[in-house]
Write an enzyme that holds these catalytic residues in place. Structure first.
Site, PDB file in Angstrom:
ATOM      1  N   PRO A 193     -12.086  26.975   5.910  1.00 10.54           N
ATOM      2  CA  PRO A 193     -11.752  26.294   6.977  1.00 10.54           C
ATOM      3  C   PRO A 193      -9.992  26.283   7.273  1.00 10.54           C
ATOM      4  CG  PRO A 193     -12.059  24.961   5.180  1.00 10.54           C
ATOM      5  CD  PRO A 193     -12.481  26.355   4.789  1.00 10.54           C
TER       6      PRO A 193
ATOM      7  N   GLU B  91     -15.402  23.371  -3.839  1.00 12.66           N
ATOM      8  CA  GLU B  91     -14.046  22.797  -3.520  1.00 12.66           C
ATOM      9  C   GLU B  91     -13.205  24.123  -3.024  1.00 12.66           C
ATOM     10  OE1 GLU B  91     -12.765  19.941  -2.864  1.00 12.66           O
ATOM     11  OE2 GLU B  91     -14.618  19.344  -3.137  1.00 12.66           O
TER      12      GLU B  91
ATOM     13  N   ARG C 167     -23.307  41.889  18.515  1.00 15.28           N
ATOM     14  CA  ARG C 167     -23.517  42.213  19.989  1.00 15.28           C
ATOM     15  C   ARG C 167     -22.403  42.880  20.892  1.00 15.28           C
ATOM     16  NH1 ARG C 167     -22.577  38.453  23.560  1.00 15.28           N
ATOM     17  NH2 ARG C 167     -25.131  38.134  24.163  1.00 15.28           N
TER      18      ARG C 167
ATOM     19  N   ASP D  74     -19.853  37.769  29.245  1.00 17.86           N
ATOM     20  CA  ASP D  74     -19.898  36.622  28.456  1.00 17.86           C
ATOM     21  C   ASP D  74     -18.677  35.571  28.375  1.00 17.86           C
ATOM     22  OD1 ASP D  74     -22.316  37.102  27.211  1.00 17.86           O
ATOM     23  OD2 ASP D  74     -21.688  37.952  25.612  1.00 17.86           O
TER      24      ASP D  74
END
Length: 237
Positions: free
Chosen positions: A88, A115, A153, A168
């Site tokens: 993150p 963690e 893709r 896209d």
């Protein structure tokens, strides 16, 4: 492209490799997947891969030695690969990064748990940390699947029509134009007449305008980063 996943749960990836576009990519030899079980490279009878953090605190931290051994085994099978850690704290994943990664010959994804991962492993062995959003998951496996799907893709030959990837959302900095299919009328709502006209020039213009307007309504932040042409400014007015 060779893709190797370092994870404590390799069984999560078996159905991922075996369905949809990813399966087509694997069968067409455009994607060569491999999973490495980090626990197989831990020492001792219990194959421990985590321990309490130095300095105290909640949770557990993934040990650097099993990770390093697992990465060494992976690099032996996919030499020259770029090593990515799902975190993150990493660089936000977007279409531009997907395109960059699609140009690589091999990628190794390290899926953290608990963690986090011992910082010494990150400092020495990880080329980049990547985040799929400002939220926290229980592990990096889902993030790795998201990135592999987005990257695969973009590999030539994976999609039946490569124009699908080129048009896209985010491919040109805008969200994609609206799509319609049969029936021509649904719940008293008609398909826009221009899409039934057969006039490809008019259809292309409608799609360009629709994408721009939908971006303004759905993702105005994208327009803040875009140098608008005079025509685009007129459309938005």
């Amino acid at each position: 492209m060779k893709v190797c996943i370092l994870t404590l749960f390799p069984e999560l990836f078996a159905p991922f490799w075996d369905h949809g576009i990813i399966r087509r990519a694997v069968q067409g030899k455009k994607l060569d997947p491999l999973t490495v079980n980090i626990r197989d490279h831990a020492k001792g009878r219990h194959r421990v891969t985590d321990d309490r953090p130095y300095g105290g605190g909640c949770g557990m931290v993934m040990k650097p030695d099993p990770l390093t051994a697992a990465l060494s085994a992976a690099r032996a099978q996919v030499p020259g690969a770029t090593t990515l850690l799902l975190s993150p704290q990493g660089r936000p994943f977007d279409q531009a990064l997907a395109r960059s990664l699609a140009e690589r010959d091999a990628l190794i994804f390290v899926c953290g748990r608990y963690e986090g991962v011992d910082e010494r492993f990150i400092d020495r062995y990880v080329d980049a940390e990547i985040s799929i959003g400002d939220f926290v998951l229980t592990g990096g496996e889902l993030g790795a699947m998201v990135i592999v799907d987005a990257v695969a893709r973009l590999i030539p030959g994976v999609l039946g029509n490569q124009d699908s990837a080129e048009s896209d959302t985010f491919s040109d900095g805008l969200v994609e134009y609206a799509h319609y299919t049969r029936p021509p009328v649904f719940d008293d709502q008609r398909v826009p007449d221009v899409l039934l006209s057969g006039n490809h020039h008019a259809i292309d213009r409608w799609r360009a305008e629709n994408a721009l307007i939908r971006t303004l309504l759905k993702r105005p932040d994208l327009l803040e980063q875009r140098h608008l042409s005079a025509e685009e400014r007129e459309i938005l007015k």
